[in-house]
Design a protein around this motif. Sequence first.
Motif: not given
Length: 663
Positions: A551-557, A560-562, A585-590, A611-616
Motif C-alpha cells: 500500500n502506498i499513501v501520499t498524504p500531501d496530495n 493512495k495505491f495498491i 508506505l506513507v510518503v508525501n508526494r514531494a 517515510i513511514q513504513a509498516e511491514g516487510d
Amino acid sequence: MPEHFHPKGKAPSEHTLRILAEARETLPFSDTRDFDEQARGLIAEMPQKQIMADAGHVAWDKARFDFLNEDREWDSIHPSMLRQARLNQDYGLYEVLEGQIYQVRGFDLSQISFVRGETGWICFDPLISAEVARAAWEFFQEHRGEGLPLTAVIYSHSHTDHWGGVRGIVDEADVRAGKVEIIAPRDFMEFTISENVYAGNAMNRRLSFQYGQVLPVAPHGFVTQGLGQGVSAGEVGLIAPSKIVEADIEYLDVDGVRMVFQNTPDTEAPSEMNTYIPEMKALWMAENVVSSLHNIYTLRGAPVRDPLRWSKYIARALYLFGTEAEVLFASHHWPRWGNDRVQEVLRAQRDVYAHMNNQVLHYANQGVTINQIHEVYEPSEGLKQTWHTRGYHGSPQHNSRGVIQRYLGFWDCNPTTLIPHTPADSAPLYVEMMGGSGPILAKAAELHEAGEYRQATEILDKLVHAEPGNQEAKDALADAFEQLGYQQENPGLRNSFLAGAYELRSGIPAGERASTSGPDVIRAMSTEMFLNFLGIRMDSRQAEGLEFTVNIVTPDNGEKFILELANATLTNIEGFLADDPDLTLVVNRADLERVMIGEAEFEALIGDGTIQAEGDVSILGQLAQKMVDFDPLFEVLPGTSDHDAVSLAANAYEAATGATIPE
C-alpha cells in the motif's frame, strides 16, 4: 568535392548521380516564393554562430552549416533536400507583423515567436533547451523587445522542441505567483510524459538514426533535419502549464490579446492546438502545417497519427480562420502572407494528408499490403509539384506504411510472416542455401556495380545477421546503405541509411546519448505513471515466484495505491488499499519525487523517518534488484557493439548532443 569524413566512405556512384540529375530536371525549381517569404522581415542577423550551454559545452553551432551557403551543387545531396537546407539557413530576428509579431529563427530545430500583449510579450513555443531560448529572448530584446517582460508562454503541443527551453525565459516562481501564464492544450502533461518515458530509451536509440546524431555535418553526412537544421544540446526543462485549453474551440484573453484556440488532438501530436488572433488576422498553425509533409509514422517510433483527422482539422482551421487570415506562421519554417497564399497553403496541406489516407486505403482494400504499399502509393501530381507538401520530415514511403499499420496492423496476411523467425535465426539458413559468404559477396558486388543497391542490401543483410563478425560483409552493406542515403530527398531516410553505414563500419559511437527523462519530466510524472514505468523497468524473468502487495499513501496530495507483484507482473491501481498488505508506505508526494529523480533512496528516507513504513521493508530491496537500467546504446545492427566506442564529433556541440526531439 571535399573528402569523405570516413576513411571507408565512398563518393556517389554514376547511378546515384543519375537519380539526382533527374530530380533537378523534374522538380519545380522555378518556384522561388519560399525564398522570398523566408527572407522577408529580417531585422537583424545573429552575429554569434555558437551559443554556449551553461554546462560549458556548445549548445548550438550554426557555423557547421556554412558550407550550404556556397553557390554550388553537392553530388552527395539530393537537390530538393539541398534547397530545403538552404531555406533553413535563416538565423536572426524576423518581423512577421509590424510591431506585433516577431520570430527568432534558426536557433534550434523549431522557431520561437513573440506576440505583443498589453503589458508585455507572449511567447509561442520556447525551443528545446534553456540556453538557446534565453539567447533568442535576449536577441529579441536587444532589437525589438522594448524592455517589456514576458507575460505568457503558449506550448502548442507535447513535443520537446516546443517546451524544453522554457526555463531559459521563465522563472517558475513567476508562474506560481501569477506573473507569467503558461497555456497548453488538453492532455498536454499526460502525453508529454508518457511519450518521453515509457519507451523513451528505445525511441532515443532509434532517433539517433532518424536525426543522424552519429554523423558529422558535411556534404557526405548530416545536411539538415528538414524541419530545421538540427537539435540544440542545452538543458531541457519543463514548467507545468497554469492554464489548460479544454474545449474544442476556446476563446481567451492572453495579456489583453483576444485569442481563439483550436484543440487538434491526434494530429501531429496527441496533444496539440492551433491559435487564431482575430485582431491581427494572424493564424498560428503550431506544427500541423509546416513547409513539408509531416510524419504519419515517425521513424523514431510513436503511435501512428491519424491523417484523415489531421486533414479535417486543417480544413476546419481553413473555414474558421483561414478565409480572413492575412498571415500564417508556425513552429517551424517561415510565415506566409496574404489571404490567397494562406488559403493556398492550407488547402494543399489539407489535401496531402487526406490523399494519403484515402489512396492508401483504396489500395489496401484491393489487397495491397504493408510490405507493398510504399512501392505503389504516390502523391498526386499536383502535390508532388508543391514544395511544401514534399517529404522533408515525413516521406510518402514510410507514411504510407504507417497508414496501413494504423488500420490493419503489421501483418501482411501471409501466414509465412505471421510467426516469423528473428533475422538472426533465419539468416543462417539463407546464407547456407546461397552457398556461403563468398557467393553472396560476389553477387552483392555485381548488384552494387549495377546500381541495384536495395537488392544488394537484401542478401547482405542476411549475411551480416548470420556472420556478425564478417567485416567485409558489413562494409559491403555499408556501401549500399551509403548510396541509398545519398539518393534520398527525405532527411530522416538519408540519415538512417548513412547512420547505418557508419555503425557498420566503425561500431556504435559514443557521444550521442539522448535523454527525455530529465528531472523536470520525472517530477511531472503522475504517481501512477511512475509506478507504471517501474512495471516496464522490471525484468519479469527475475521475478518468477515472487509475490507481494504494497500500500502506498501520499498524504500531501491525498493519493493512495495498491502495488502488487504476482505472476511476474508488477501492477498498480489508484484509489484502493489492500486489507492485508505485506508493506505500507506513507510518503508525501514531494518526498517521493526525490526518489523518482534519483536524489534519495527509499531505505534512507525510511531510516530518517521521512517515510513511514509498516511491514516487510526488505520487499523494496528485492524489487530494486529486479529493475533494469536501459542501455541507451543498444545494438541495432549486428556486430556493431564489439568495436571500441568511437566518436566522429567534430566539435564540442556534437560530442554533447543529448537533447531529443520526438517529432
